[in-house]
Design a protein around this motif. Structure first.
Motif, short mmCIF file in Angstrom:
data_model
loop_
_atom_site.label_atom_id
_atom_site.label_comp_id
_atom_site.label_asym_id
_atom_site.label_seq_id
_atom_site.Cartn_x
_atom_site.Cartn_y
_atom_site.Cartn_z
N THR A 62 -18.92 34.29 51.41
CA THR A 62 -19.56 33.89 50.16
C THR A 62 -21.02 33.57 50.43
O THR A 62 -21.35 32.93 51.44
N ARG A 77 -15.91 49.38 52.21
CA ARG A 77 -14.66 49.64 51.50
C ARG A 77 -14.26 48.48 50.59
O ARG A 77 -13.31 48.62 49.80
N VAL A 78 -14.92 47.34 50.72
CA VAL A 78 -14.55 46.17 49.92
C VAL A 78 -15.78 45.64 49.20
O VAL A 78 -16.90 46.07 49.44
N ARG A 79 -15.56 44.66 48.32
CA ARG A 79 -16.68 44.04 47.62
C ARG A 79 -17.55 43.29 48.62
O ARG A 79 -17.07 42.79 49.63
N PRO A 80 -18.84 43.19 48.35
CA PRO A 80 -19.74 42.45 49.25
C PRO A 80 -19.48 40.96 49.16
O PRO A 80 -18.54 40.50 48.50
N TYR A 81 -20.32 40.19 49.84
CA TYR A 81 -20.21 38.73 49.76
C TYR A 81 -20.06 38.29 48.31
O TYR A 81 -20.77 38.76 47.42
N ALA A 82 -19.14 37.37 48.06
CA ALA A 82 -19.00 36.80 46.73
C ALA A 82 -20.19 35.88 46.45
O ALA A 82 -20.85 35.39 47.37
N GLU A 116 -18.82 33.16 41.41
CA GLU A 116 -17.53 33.86 41.33
C GLU A 116 -16.40 33.00 41.87
O GLU A 116 -15.30 32.96 41.30
N GLY A 163 -12.48 39.65 48.20
CA GLY A 163 -13.02 40.97 47.89
C GLY A 163 -12.19 42.13 48.37
O GLY A 163 -12.66 43.26 48.43
N ARG A 193 -10.61 42.25 51.47
CA ARG A 193 -10.66 42.44 52.92
C ARG A 193 -9.27 42.47 53.54
O ARG A 193 -9.03 43.17 54.51
#
Length: 264
Positions: free
Chosen positions: A205, A225-230, A234, A259, A261
């Motif tokens: 985060t 492949r995943v969302r970046p740092y929240a 959020e 995200g 991971r």
């Protein structure tokens, strides 16, 4: 059901630890927008005051969560002033910048990290005193206030590291895993008294703590492949949901917010 997002916490009193920055500050702001009267608590008193001054009916208290007497005093002050406490979000926590540097150095050198053998007692105790002992102090103080009233919601902020334990970060992983188990055990006890306890477990985060993470280690957390740092906001939205009546059937939950991971 709630009466709408603008009124979800109208008339409620909330206390947020670690509210001087990061996730805690984002939670405090969100609760204030949703109508709560918020006490921002932080070991950094000026930081807490700076956040609390952003809205009307904001209050600031200074407390180190690793010190039980300071935690008890903060909760007693809230009740003294307003006579009640409806929501607690415990976001205070610490990392270990030195251990992160050792992990990053190993990553750059393409060798396994060697941390545990170098980890001193003081570093171990600092992390566990804040992250684990602090969670106990806050949960205990919350129940002392909320259980007699048969009402309340507590949210603790854990970490995905409790599940996906990082090599070279044993004290942090252990402290957060312990905090998760502690919160779940207390949740089973507290619900008999009308108090709900749940946990949000963030992954990486974008907070001040993350900004102090060495660049090599931050790159290691990056995964296309995943969302970046929240964002802190959020994670705050998840914590606020857990504290709301919309989550009335959630007790002892640990919600991963990483995200994508990994899952458990």
């Amino acid at each position: 059901m709630s009466d709408g997002p603008g009124r979800r916490f109208d008339g409620q009193v909330a206390l947020v630890t670690g509210a001087g920055s990061g996730i805690g500050a984002a939670v405090a702001r969100r609760l204030a927008v949703l109508g709560a009267e918020v006490f921002a608590v932080d070991v950094d008193g000026p930081a807490a005051r700076g956040v609390a001054q952003e809205w009307e009916r904001g209050h600031a208290l200074t407390a180190d969560v690793s010190e039980s007497a300071q935690v008890d005093q903060a909760f007693e002050e809230v009740v003294r002033r307003l006579g009640r406490l409806d929501v607690v979000v415990h976001a205070a926590g610490v990392d270990d910048p030195a251990a992160k540097e050792w992990i990053a150095e190993a990553l750059v050198a393409d060798r396994p990290p060697e941390v545990t053998g170098r980890l001193g007692d003081d570093a171990w105790r600092r992390v566990t005193r804040v992250n684990l002992d602090g969670t106990f102090h806050v949960l205990r103080a919350a129940l002392r206030v909320m259980a007699p009233r048969r009402s309340g919601a507590v949210v603790t902020v854990g970490s995905s590291s409790a599940f996906d334990a990082q090599a070279g970060y044993p004290h942090y992983a252990a402290s957060k895993a312990g905090a998760h188990a502690l919160s779940q055990s207390v949740a089973k006890e507290a619900i008999a008294f009308g108090v709900r306890v749940n946990t949000v477990a963030p992954g990486p985060t974008d907070t001040g703590m993350a900004a102090r993470t060495p660049a090599a280690l931050r790159r290691g957390f990056a995964d296309p492949r995943v969302r970046p740092y929240a964002t802190p906001e959020e994670i705050a939205d998840i914590a606020v949901f857990l504290a709301s009546e919309d989550a009335a059937n959630l007790v002892g939950a640990v919600l991963l917010a990483n995200g994508g991971r990994f899952t458990v």
